[in-house]
Design a protein around this motif. Sequence first.
Motif, PDB file in Angstrom:
ATOM      1  N   SER A  99       9.609  77.836  -8.776  1.00  0.00           N
ATOM      2  CA  SER A  99       8.960  76.609  -9.248  1.00  0.00           C
ATOM      3  C   SER A  99       9.140  76.423 -10.757  1.00  0.00           C
ATOM      4  O   SER A  99       9.394  75.317 -11.235  1.00  0.00           O
ATOM      5  CB  SER A  99       7.477  76.659  -8.879  1.00  0.00           C
ATOM      6  OG  SER A  99       6.773  75.613  -9.483  1.00  0.00           O
ATOM      7  N   MET A 100       9.027  77.516 -11.511  1.00  0.00           N
ATOM      8  CA  MET A 100       9.249  77.435 -12.963  1.00  0.00           C
ATOM      9  C   MET A 100      10.691  77.033 -13.264  1.00  0.00           C
ATOM     10  O   MET A 100      10.939  76.194 -14.141  1.00  0.00           O
ATOM     11  CB  MET A 100       8.944  78.781 -13.628  1.00  0.00           C
ATOM     12  CG  MET A 100       7.484  79.085 -13.812  1.00  0.00           C
ATOM     13  SD  MET A 100       7.285  80.561 -14.856  1.00  0.00           S
ATOM     14  CE  MET A 100       6.746  81.743 -13.653  1.00  0.00           C
TER      15      MET A 100
ATOM     16  N   GLN B 126       8.911  72.501 -12.368  1.00  0.00           N
ATOM     17  CA  GLN B 126       7.826  71.761 -11.743  1.00  0.00           C
ATOM     18  C   GLN B 126       6.556  72.003 -12.556  1.00  0.00           C
ATOM     19  O   GLN B 126       6.187  73.134 -12.827  1.00  0.00           O
ATOM     20  CB  GLN B 126       7.660  72.218 -10.293  1.00  0.00           C
ATOM     21  CG  GLN B 126       8.856  71.852  -9.443  1.00  0.00           C
ATOM     22  CD  GLN B 126       8.853  72.500  -8.066  1.00  0.00           C
ATOM     23  OE1 GLN B 126       8.277  73.564  -7.867  1.00  0.00           O
ATOM     24  NE2 GLN B 126       9.521  71.864  -7.115  1.00  0.00           N
ATOM     25  N   GLY B 127       5.922  70.923 -12.976  1.00  0.00           N
ATOM     26  CA  GLY B 127       4.713  71.042 -13.779  1.00  0.00           C
ATOM     27  C   GLY B 127       4.967  70.980 -15.271  1.00  0.00           C
ATOM     28  O   GLY B 127       4.077  71.291 -16.071  1.00  0.00           O
ATOM     29  N   LEU B 128       6.183  70.564 -15.675  1.00  0.00           N
ATOM     30  CA  LEU B 128       6.466  70.447 -17.103  1.00  0.00           C
ATOM     31  C   LEU B 128       5.472  69.477 -17.739  1.00  0.00           C
ATOM     32  O   LEU B 128       5.245  68.388 -17.236  1.00  0.00           O
ATOM     33  CB  LEU B 128       7.898  69.950 -17.327  1.00  0.00           C
ATOM     34  CG  LEU B 128       8.372  69.865 -18.773  1.00  0.00           C
ATOM     35  CD1 LEU B 128       8.319  71.225 -19.460  1.00  0.00           C
ATOM     36  CD2 LEU B 128       9.786  69.301 -18.847  1.00  0.00           C
ATOM     37  N   GLY B 129       4.864  69.911 -18.824  1.00  0.00           N
ATOM     38  CA  GLY B 129       3.847  69.104 -19.484  1.00  0.00           C
ATOM     39  C   GLY B 129       2.433  69.508 -19.083  1.00  0.00           C
ATOM     40  O   GLY B 129       1.478  69.176 -19.770  1.00  0.00           O
TER      41      GLY B 129
ATOM     42  N   ALA C 128       7.002  76.930 -21.829  1.00  0.00           N
ATOM     43  CA  ALA C 128       7.658  78.012 -22.574  1.00  0.00           C
ATOM     44  C   ALA C 128       9.128  78.122 -22.189  1.00  0.00           C
ATOM     45  O   ALA C 128       9.999  78.301 -23.053  1.00  0.00           O
ATOM     46  CB  ALA C 128       6.942  79.336 -22.315  1.00  0.00           C
ATOM     47  N   LEU C 129       9.422  77.985 -20.894  1.00  0.00           N
ATOM     48  CA  LEU C 129      10.812  78.014 -20.449  1.00  0.00           C
ATOM     49  C   LEU C 129      11.597  76.864 -21.074  1.00  0.00           C
ATOM     50  O   LEU C 129      12.707  77.039 -21.576  1.00  0.00           O
ATOM     51  CB  LEU C 129      10.872  77.939 -18.925  1.00  0.00           C
ATOM     52  CG  LEU C 129      12.246  78.110 -18.286  1.00  0.00           C
ATOM     53  CD1 LEU C 129      12.128  78.742 -16.909  1.00  0.00           C
ATOM     54  CD2 LEU C 129      12.982  76.796 -18.165  1.00  0.00           C
ATOM     55  N   GLU C 130      10.997  75.677 -21.064  1.00  0.00           N
ATOM     56  CA  GLU C 130      11.654  74.502 -21.661  1.00  0.00           C
ATOM     57  C   GLU C 130      11.853  74.683 -23.162  1.00  0.00           C
ATOM     58  O   GLU C 130      12.901  74.331 -23.709  1.00  0.00           O
ATOM     59  CB  GLU C 130      10.826  73.245 -21.381  1.00  0.00           C
ATOM     60  CG  GLU C 130      11.468  71.958 -21.857  1.00  0.00           C
ATOM     61  CD  GLU C 130      12.751  71.610 -21.117  1.00  0.00           C
ATOM     62  OE1 GLU C 130      13.633  70.991 -21.741  1.00  0.00           O
ATOM     63  OE2 GLU C 130      12.885  71.944 -19.925  1.00  0.00           O
ATOM     64  N   ASP C 131      10.868  75.250 -23.836  1.00  0.00           N
ATOM     65  CA  ASP C 131      11.009  75.519 -25.270  1.00  0.00           C
ATOM     66  C   ASP C 131      12.204  76.439 -25.534  1.00  0.00           C
ATOM     67  O   ASP C 131      12.991  76.203 -26.457  1.00  0.00           O
ATOM     68  CB  ASP C 131       9.734  76.165 -25.828  1.00  0.00           C
ATOM     69  CG  ASP C 131       8.600  75.175 -26.038  1.00  0.00           C
ATOM     70  OD1 ASP C 131       8.847  73.953 -26.021  1.00  0.00           O
ATOM     71  OD2 ASP C 131       7.462  75.639 -26.228  1.00  0.00           O
ATOM     72  N   CYS C 132      12.321  77.489 -24.727  1.00  0.00           N
ATOM     73  CA  CYS C 132      13.449  78.415 -24.897  1.00  0.00           C
ATOM     74  C   CYS C 132      14.773  77.689 -24.721  1.00  0.00           C
ATOM     75  O   CYS C 132      15.708  77.866 -25.518  1.00  0.00           O
ATOM     76  CB  CYS C 132      13.353  79.566 -23.891  1.00  0.00           C
ATOM     77  SG  CYS C 132      12.013  80.722 -24.196  1.00  0.00           S
TER      78      CYS C 132
END
Length: 196
Positions: free
Chosen positions: A116-117, A121-124, A131-135
């Motif tokens: 899911s990460m 799913q659930g960004l925002g 944190a994954l998106e930031d990386c």
Amino acid sequence: MSSAFDKTLAALDALHAQDPQTTTLSDGTAQPQELAYAQRMSRWLERLQETPSDLLGIAVRAQHLQRWKLQRSDYPEGRIGYLTWRRDQSARAGDTTAAIMEEAGYSQEEAKRVASMIRKQGLGRDSDVQALEDCACLVFLENYFADFSRKVEHDHMVRIVQKTWGKMSPQAHALALTLPMNDTCSALVKEALGSD
């Protein structure tokens, strides 16, 4: 390697190492492109969080898993084709990672959480997905932004920077502003952010 976490990372890195494309590291050595990307993701996570969970560590390491197996050129041109390709990439990476995790000893629930990460799913709303998106954004800005900006038309590049910035947390913004950039990239960021 006794822990499920170590076994999972080793299995992921073995798949990353199969990437036929290579990249040259700062020390001049060649490395499979995807393995270099995965390690860069993990290094940024260490800077973003003092003690990230194992599940987040796996998701960050696996985000681009076997990305070379689904070519962007196999999808239609344009935004819809791009978004379909990205969705298929994340689904494939999530499913493969979940299977690896279960084989290493994780529960089905833990494996589903990581998948899911990876699918973001659930960004925002989900701090781990953020944190994954930031990386991912920081890896892009640090390692790929300069080359990318030479290939993309100026106004489109400004929009890309704005979209990238919009996906990042305030902590990631602060880190991004410390990155060394050439004059062209620095000017693009300033224009995108509307600052002098």
